[in-house]
Design a protein around this motif. Sequence first.
Motif, mmCIF file in Angstrom:
data_model
loop_
_atom_site.group_PDB
_atom_site.id
_atom_site.type_symbol
_atom_site.label_atom_id
_atom_site.label_comp_id
_atom_site.label_asym_id
_atom_site.label_seq_id
_atom_site.Cartn_x
_atom_site.Cartn_y
_atom_site.Cartn_z
ATOM 1 N N SER A 53 -6.134 8.754 2.508
ATOM 2 C CA SER A 53 -6.332 7.846 1.387
ATOM 3 C C SER A 53 -5.271 6.792 1.200
ATOM 4 C CB SER A 53 -6.241 8.644 -0.064
ATOM 5 O OG SER A 53 -6.532 8.055 -1.198
ATOM 6 N N LEU A 54 -5.695 5.645 1.129
ATOM 7 C CA LEU A 54 -4.808 4.381 0.923
ATOM 8 C C LEU A 54 -5.072 3.527 -0.213
ATOM 9 C CD1 LEU A 54 -5.010 3.212 5.012
ATOM 10 C CD2 LEU A 54 -3.239 4.675 3.956
ATOM 11 N N GLU A 55 -4.002 3.440 -1.134
ATOM 12 C CA GLU A 55 -4.193 2.730 -2.311
ATOM 13 C C GLU A 55 -3.547 1.372 -2.020
ATOM 14 O OE1 GLU A 55 -2.556 4.498 -5.577
ATOM 15 O OE2 GLU A 55 -3.502 6.524 -5.144
ATOM 16 N N LEU A 64 0.843 -1.171 0.006
ATOM 17 C CA LEU A 64 0.002 -0.091 0.087
ATOM 18 C C LEU A 64 0.732 1.252 0.011
ATOM 19 C CD1 LEU A 64 -0.271 1.727 2.805
ATOM 20 C CD2 LEU A 64 -1.270 -0.436 3.623
ATOM 21 N N GLY A 87 0.068 5.791 0.454
ATOM 22 C CA GLY A 87 -1.365 6.629 0.547
ATOM 23 C C GLY A 87 -0.700 8.045 0.831
ATOM 24 N N VAL A 140 -9.265 1.571 -3.234
ATOM 25 C CA VAL A 140 -8.835 2.733 -2.346
ATOM 26 C C VAL A 140 -9.627 2.966 -1.169
ATOM 27 C CG1 VAL A 140 -8.519 5.385 -2.464
ATOM 28 C CG2 VAL A 140 -8.010 3.939 -4.495
#
Length: 305
Positions: A284-286, A273, A275, A299
């Motif tokens: 916001s964390l991808e 991850l 973010g 996301v």
Amino acid sequence: MKKLLTIGLLCMGVFFQSCELYDTYKDEVTAEFIGETVAFSVATPSGEADSVKENSVPLSLEVRMPMAINTTRGIEVTYSFGGAATYGVDFTAKAIERNNPNAEEVTEKFATASGGQFIIKNRTLSQDDDGEQNFTNTRNTATIEISPLVVQGVDKEGGKTLDIILESARNLDDGEEITVGQGGIRKVYNLVIEDIHCPTRLDGTYSAEMTTEEGTVAVDDVTLTTVDPLANPDNIWGLYNISNIAGNFQDIPFQIIDQCGEFLGPSDNYISLQGETLEGGKISLEVLFSDGTTTKQWVLVLTKK
């Protein structure tokens, strides 16, 4: 036209030579043509530096012989460090040689505060059934791997500079000196190791939204909790437990690292991850999940309650 033709023939005729050695057209037209050299594959532009954060993943810098050199034992390269960063405190480094027939990472040589040495050997050519020559591996290269460290309380606004310098090279067959760099470039790689010791107070409960290719939906609340120092033996700055990183896919507890408002995840075999902090303090964390068979990406946006 004759000059252009000559340049083209040089590129075609020199064994193992690549014509894509320069970062800009200006570099190419002003650089000195040197035959037997070792150099960084990619250089930092003059007056600029690459940037990495403390405690980030290692940075791999490829060093290569742009053209083959007549040697059996190989070319020994010596490198050193410059700048404000301190070896063993702000970073560590090692060289990775790829000199076996299959070009595996077979030899790791750790540096010291003064730098280190490694050997590059030539690639091997073979002929296929049609008589075409092909390289059997990716030798002619080695890698200097820089690992930024993190030491709690050692802060420096603007980060610390680190220069990785190719000092010299020699042919191990006869001791002949080999030029390092391509003219005035590709001899020094400039870095800035950015400080990540920012105040971080993310503990609490967050409402969460999850976005996939199917759209955005609200998911169960997520909690962030500072990792107990006893469970954080590496003293990672800004390390939090996150109660669920996967929304409605599956209940998966994980960890995130707050690096001055940007986010990473500790090493994991299945989840990676990155973010950032959005306007209004949202996180916001991808997230990417892969088990070798299934791959999912989403996301997760967190808003503190």
